[in-house]
Motif scaffolding. Structure first.
Motif, PDB file in Angstrom:
ATOM      1  N   GLU A 155      -8.021  -0.426   2.185  1.00 22.27           N
ATOM      2  CA  GLU A 155      -7.253  -0.574   0.954  1.00 22.27           C
ATOM      3  C   GLU A 155      -7.953  -1.513  -0.023  1.00 22.27           C
ATOM      4  O   GLU A 155      -8.015  -1.250  -1.225  1.00 22.27           O
ATOM      5  N   ARG A 156      -8.498  -2.607   0.500  1.00 18.26           N
ATOM      6  CA  ARG A 156      -9.175  -3.560  -0.391  1.00 18.26           C
ATOM      7  C   ARG A 156     -10.481  -2.978  -0.934  1.00 18.26           C
ATOM      8  O   ARG A 156     -10.849  -3.226  -2.079  1.00 18.26           O
ATOM      9  N   GLY A 198      -0.388  -1.823   0.770  1.00 11.08           N
ATOM     10  CA  GLY A 198       0.602  -1.969   1.823  1.00 11.08           C
ATOM     11  C   GLY A 198       1.222  -0.662   2.272  1.00 11.08           C
ATOM     12  O   GLY A 198       1.009   0.395   1.682  1.00 11.08           O
ATOM     13  N   ILE A 199       2.016  -0.725   3.342  1.00  9.41           N
ATOM     14  CA  ILE A 199       2.591   0.482   3.936  1.00  9.41           C
ATOM     15  C   ILE A 199       3.614   1.149   3.033  1.00  9.41           C
ATOM     16  O   ILE A 199       3.969   2.308   3.248  1.00  9.41           O
ATOM     17  N   ALA A 200       4.096   0.441   2.018  1.00  6.57           N
ATOM     18  CA  ALA A 200       5.031   1.045   1.062  1.00  6.57           C
ATOM     19  C   ALA A 200       4.318   1.456  -0.222  1.00  6.57           C
ATOM     20  O   ALA A 200       4.977   1.858  -1.187  1.00  6.57           O
ATOM     21  N   ASN A 201       2.993   1.362  -0.261  1.00 10.22           N
ATOM     22  CA  ASN A 201       2.197   1.763  -1.425  1.00 10.22           C
ATOM     23  C   ASN A 201       2.751   1.179  -2.726  1.00 10.22           C
ATOM     24  O   ASN A 201       3.115   1.905  -3.653  1.00 10.22           O
ATOM     25  N   MET A 202       2.793  -0.125  -2.807  1.00  7.55           N
ATOM     26  CA  MET A 202       3.371  -0.783  -3.973  1.00  7.55           C
ATOM     27  C   MET A 202       2.282  -1.260  -4.924  1.00  7.55           C
ATOM     28  O   MET A 202       1.296  -1.868  -4.512  1.00  7.55           O
ATOM     29  N   HIS A 203       2.509  -0.977  -6.206  1.00  4.46           N
ATOM     30  CA  HIS A 203       1.599  -1.459  -7.243  1.00  4.46           C
ATOM     31  C   HIS A 203       1.909  -2.923  -7.571  1.00  4.46           C
ATOM     32  O   HIS A 203       3.029  -3.405  -7.342  1.00  4.46           O
ATOM     33  N   TYR A 215       1.086   8.966   3.729  1.00  4.95           N
ATOM     34  CA  TYR A 215       0.104  10.043   3.599  1.00  4.95           C
ATOM     35  C   TYR A 215      -1.337   9.535   3.685  1.00  4.95           C
ATOM     36  O   TYR A 215      -2.264  10.320   3.831  1.00  4.95           O
ATOM     37  N   LYS A 216      -1.537   8.237   3.585  1.00  4.81           N
ATOM     38  CA  LYS A 216      -2.889   7.690   3.689  1.00  4.81           C
ATOM     39  C   LYS A 216      -2.913   6.612   4.763  1.00  4.81           C
ATOM     40  O   LYS A 216      -1.879   6.019   5.069  1.00  4.81           O
ATOM     41  N   PRO A 217      -4.082   6.354   5.356  1.00  5.63           N
ATOM     42  CA  PRO A 217      -4.148   5.291   6.369  1.00  5.63           C
ATOM     43  C   PRO A 217      -3.962   3.929   5.721  1.00  5.63           C
ATOM     44  O   PRO A 217      -4.551   3.641   4.683  1.00  5.63           O
TER      45      PRO A 217
END
Length: 201
Positions: A82-83, A95-100, A74-76
Motif C-alpha cells: 500500500e505504501r 487500510g482494510i477499509a480503503n479509506m482516503h 478486492y485488493k491485498p
C-alpha cells in the motif's frame, strides 16, 4: 473508496432488495482463511469482534460495516504494498477499509483516535475499522429523516462510503446510481448474508 458521479438525468432507482431477497441471494462464505499479510488482510471475518464493537459505538449496523469490509477486500491489504502504491498514486486509499486521507481526517475529529494519522491505517486494522464506523456514522447524520428514493438506509450509507456524501444525498432524492456505484451495491448485496453470519457468530 472510489469516487463515482451519479448518472445525469436519471430519476428513478430500482426497487431495493428485501431482507428475504438478500437472505436467499448467492452470497457464499469466503474461501478458507489464509495467513494475513502484515497490517491485516485475508478474510474480513477475522475482524468480526472489532466490527461489532466499533459499529455499536458509532451507532452503525455491524452487518453493514462487515459487508463494506468485504466489498473493500478486492485488493491485498499489505502495508508495504500500500505504501509503495501510494508513492505512485498519492491519493490512494489505505487500510482494510480503503479509506482516503480526507475521509479519515474528517472522521477522526473529536474522536478517541483524533491523534492518529492516516498513515497508520495500513498497519492497524482496528483503527481502520473504527474510522470506517465513524465515517458511516457521519454519513448517516447527513441523511434526511425521510427520502423519496427507494434505497434503504444501509444501501445509501454504503453508496456514501463508496461515492461520497453528495452522491449519497442525490441517490436518496431518487437519482439512479451509475454503473460503478450499482456494481458496488450489487457486491454489498452479495456479501450481505455472510456478513450477518460473521457478526453474529
Amino acid at each position: 473508496m472510489v469516487l463515482v458521479v451519479a448518472s445525469a438525468g436519471a430519476v428513478a432507482c430500482e426497487p431495493p432488495r428485501t431482507d428475504s431477497a438478500r437472505a436467499s441471494g448467492s452470497a457464499a462464505p469466503g474461501a478458507a482463511d489464509t495467513a494475513a499479510p502484515k497490517g491485516g488482510g485475508g478474510q474480513p471475518a477475522r475482524y468480526a469482534p472489532q466490527v461489532v464493537e466499533h459499529a455499536r459505538a458509532a451507532g452503525i449496523d455491524p452487518q453493514l460495516l462487515m459487508a463494506i469490509l468485504h466489498n473493500e477486500s478486492y485488493k491485498p491489504h499489505d502495508s508495504a504494498l500500500e505504501r509503495a502504491w501510494q508513492k505512485v498514486k498519492p491519493d490512494s486509499a489505505f487500510g482494510i477499509a480503503n479509506m482516503h486521507k480526507a475521509a479519515f481526517d474528517e472522521a477522526k475529529q473529536g474522536r478517541d483516535f483524533a491523534d492518529r494519522d492516516w498513515q497508520d491505517l495500513p498497519d492497524d486494522p482496528d483503527l481502520a475499522i473504527e474510522a470506517a464506523a465513524w465515517h458511516l456514522h457521519d454519513l448517516a447524520a447527513q441523511l434526511p429523516a425521510n427520502w423519496p428514493g427507494a434505497l434503504t438506509r444501509n444501501e445509501l450509507l454504503a453508496l456514501g462510503y463508496n461515492t461520497g456524501a453528495g452522491n449519497m444525498l442525490a441517490f436518496a432524492r431518487g437519482v439512479k446510481p451509475g454503473s460503478q456505484a450499482s456494481s458496488y451495491l450489487d457486491r454489498l448485496h452479495d456479501n450481505w448474508t455472510k456478513s450477518g453470519r460473521e457478526v453474529r457468530s
